[in-house]
Design an enzyme around this catalytic site. Sequence first.
Site, PDB file in Angstrom:
ATOM      1  N   ASP A  39       0.846  -1.204   0.000  1.00 36.53           N
ATOM      2  CA  ASP A  39       0.000   0.000   0.000  1.00 36.53           C
ATOM      3  C   ASP A  39       0.881   1.254   0.000  1.00 36.53           C
ATOM      4  OD1 ASP A  39      -2.419  -1.650   0.424  1.00 36.53           O
ATOM      5  OD2 ASP A  39      -1.455  -2.063   2.339  1.00 36.53           O
ATOM      6  N   HIS A  47      -4.643  -3.309   6.550  1.00 38.92           N
ATOM      7  CA  HIS A  47      -4.443  -3.575   5.119  1.00 38.92           C
ATOM      8  C   HIS A  47      -5.790  -4.019   4.552  1.00 38.92           C
ATOM      9  CE1 HIS A  47      -3.164  -5.012   1.279  1.00 38.92           C
ATOM     10  NE2 HIS A  47      -3.658  -6.198   1.549  1.00 38.92           N
TER      11      HIS A  47
HETATM   12  P1  NAX Z   1      -2.352 -18.165  -4.178  1.00 40.86           P
HETATM   13  O1  NAX Z   1      -3.711 -18.742  -3.995  1.00 40.86           O
HETATM   14  O2  NAX Z   1      -1.730 -18.124  -5.521  1.00 40.86           O
HETATM   15  O3  NAX Z   1      -1.333 -18.977  -3.237  1.00 40.86           O
HETATM   16  C1  NAX Z   1      -1.615 -19.269  -1.913  1.00 40.86           C
HETATM   17  C2  NAX Z   1      -0.889 -20.560  -1.594  1.00 40.86           C
HETATM   18  O4  NAX Z   1      -1.037 -20.824  -0.192  1.00 40.86           O
HETATM   19  C3  NAX Z   1      -1.439 -21.776  -2.326  1.00 40.86           C
HETATM   20  O5  NAX Z   1      -0.402 -22.434  -3.018  1.00 40.86           O
HETATM   21  C4  NAX Z   1      -2.005 -22.643  -1.207  1.00 40.86           C
HETATM   22  O6  NAX Z   1      -1.864 -24.032  -1.475  1.00 40.86           O
HETATM   23  C5  NAX Z   1      -1.146 -22.200  -0.035  1.00 40.86           C
HETATM   24  N1  NAX Z   1      -1.711 -22.506   1.272  1.00 40.86           N
HETATM   25  C6  NAX Z   1      -3.009 -22.517   1.668  1.00 40.86           C
HETATM   26  N2  NAX Z   1      -3.113 -22.917   2.934  1.00 40.86           N
HETATM   27  C7  NAX Z   1      -1.865 -23.144   3.387  1.00 40.86           C
HETATM   28  C8  NAX Z   1      -1.341 -23.595   4.611  1.00 40.86           C
HETATM   29  N3  NAX Z   1      -2.123 -23.880   5.656  1.00 40.86           N
HETATM   30  N4  NAX Z   1       0.001 -23.719   4.710  1.00 40.86           N
HETATM   31  C9  NAX Z   1       0.809 -23.453   3.672  1.00 40.86           C
HETATM   32  N5  NAX Z   1       0.359 -23.056   2.467  1.00 40.86           N
HETATM   33  C10 NAX Z   1      -0.962 -22.889   2.335  1.00 40.86           C
HETATM   34  O7  NAX Z   1      -2.403 -16.715  -3.505  1.00 40.86           O
HETATM   35  P2  NAX Z   1      -1.387 -15.507  -3.692  1.00 40.86           P
HETATM   36  O8  NAX Z   1      -1.810 -14.696  -4.840  1.00 40.86           O
HETATM   37  O9  NAX Z   1      -0.009 -16.025  -3.645  1.00 40.86           O
HETATM   38  O10 NAX Z   1      -1.739 -14.642  -2.382  1.00 40.86           O
HETATM   39  C11 NAX Z   1      -1.441 -15.127  -1.099  1.00 40.86           C
HETATM   40  C12 NAX Z   1      -2.066 -14.238  -0.036  1.00 40.86           C
HETATM   41  O11 NAX Z   1      -1.545 -12.917  -0.101  1.00 40.86           O
HETATM   42  C13 NAX Z   1      -3.576 -14.087  -0.163  1.00 40.86           C
HETATM   43  O12 NAX Z   1      -4.152 -14.217   1.141  1.00 40.86           O
HETATM   44  C14 NAX Z   1      -3.740 -12.661  -0.642  1.00 40.86           C
HETATM   45  O13 NAX Z   1      -4.979 -12.121  -0.259  1.00 40.86           O
HETATM   46  C15 NAX Z   1      -2.604 -11.990   0.052  1.00 40.86           C
HETATM   47  N6  NAX Z   1      -2.185 -10.689  -0.464  1.00 40.86           N
HETATM   48  C16 NAX Z   1      -1.773  -9.759   0.431  1.00 40.86           C
HETATM   49  C17 NAX Z   1      -1.313  -8.519   0.046  1.00 40.86           C
HETATM   50  C18 NAX Z   1      -0.854  -7.515   1.038  1.00 40.86           C
HETATM   51  O14 NAX Z   1      -0.542  -6.405   0.635  1.00 40.86           O
HETATM   52  N7  NAX Z   1      -0.772  -7.790   2.341  1.00 40.86           N
HETATM   53  C19 NAX Z   1      -1.326  -8.128  -1.384  1.00 40.86           C
HETATM   54  C20 NAX Z   1      -1.347  -9.282  -2.322  1.00 40.86           C
HETATM   55  C21 NAX Z   1      -2.224 -10.420  -1.889  1.00 40.86           C
HETATM   56  O15 NAX Z   1      -3.550 -10.098  -2.225  1.00 40.86           O
END
Ligand code: NAX
Length: 328
Positions: free
Chosen positions: A159, A187
């Site tokens: 952000d 956030h």
């Molecule tokens: P993806 O869905 O591409 O990847 C998430 C991964 O986490 C998947 O491979 C899944 O298998 C894995 N996962 C799920 N449960 C798990 C567990 N218990 N232990 C280990 N791995 C696990 O999502 P992606 O685009 O990489 O985003 C990840 C997270 O970042 C999301 O929650 C998203 O909302 C968040 N974000 C946060 C941002 C921020 O500024 N704080 C911005 C970007 C993003 O939106």
Amino acid sequence: SKAPVNVTVTGAAGQIGYALLFRIASGQLLGADTPVKLRLLEIPQAVKAAEGTAMELDDCAFPLLQGIDIFDDAGQAFQGANVGLLVGARPRGKGMERGDLLEANGGIFKPQGEAINAGAADDIRVLAVGNPANTNALITQNHAPDVPAERFNAMTRLDHNRALTQLAKKLNVSINDIKKLTIWGNHSATQYPDIFHAEVGGKNAAKAVNDQAWIEDDFIPTVAKRGAAIIEARGASSAASAANAAIDHVHDWVNGTPEGDWTSAAVPSDGSYGVPEGLISSFPAVSRNGAWEIVQGLEIDEFSRGRIDASVRELSEERDTVRGLGLV
Ligand code: NAX
């Protein structure tokens, strides 16, 4: 030569993970003189994909990368971890209420907190990236009572970086000319990007903009809704920019922020600026000697007060919800 730093990345096979791991392995997280060992955590169904990413990491022959281990068990993944990047989270499904979302994420971040408490290195630093990041960080922290509370952060650096660029474009200046911008609060869409203390070429940025309507109706919503705009344009959520922000956050936490500037980090509140103690809320922050300090003494006018309070209220509500679920 330096001992390798163990970096645990959860959600390693996801799209942020794919953008993040190569940069960590190349030395951009901790510096060009620090070798790293990667510990990747995934759910069992995604371990194979993580193995594929590990093959590509091998194929980069990064001089600083001293090992890659892949786990589907949090207890193992956090053994000896010096840095934990908590990226994997449960996304909001169709028709899911906020309480359901927080509960589902509690099922992920509570055991990870326990694993950190049991096995991480004494200097462990944790950054929650997976959403709802601030409250996921709070849940993790609550299940790691032996780790100092301030070692649990949530990421608002994306952000912050988004806000820097929007302001630089508006004023037609370089990013390097802008200092002391702040993201306050959660956030989420309630976050408050604050340019009233920011400086551009040494002058007050809000005065340089001189357009309150732009601040309220353009700048703030553009920054707060940028994630949705990326999804709309790209057909997928922010990945490389989120990974970049995680790199920036941890790099600054470990190596310090430059003199004469600050950044934004969601850290446990000490009560500064009326933010209830213990909430993991974004503040103006400098990093000195490996620890964040909340910048003190800023004057908060009525407009900013209202915006900060609204975002902090949302964080309090999230905390109340996870309290009700027995997660904190
Ligand atoms: P993806 O869905 O591409 O990847 C998430 C991964 O986490 C998947 O491979 C899944 O298998 C894995 N996962 C799920 N449960 C798990 C567990 N218990 N232990 C280990 N791995 C696990 O999502 P992606 O685009 O990489 O985003 C990840 C997270 O970042 C999301 O929650 C998203 O909302 C968040 N974000 C946060 C941002 C921020 O500024 N704080 C911005 C970007 C993003 O939106």
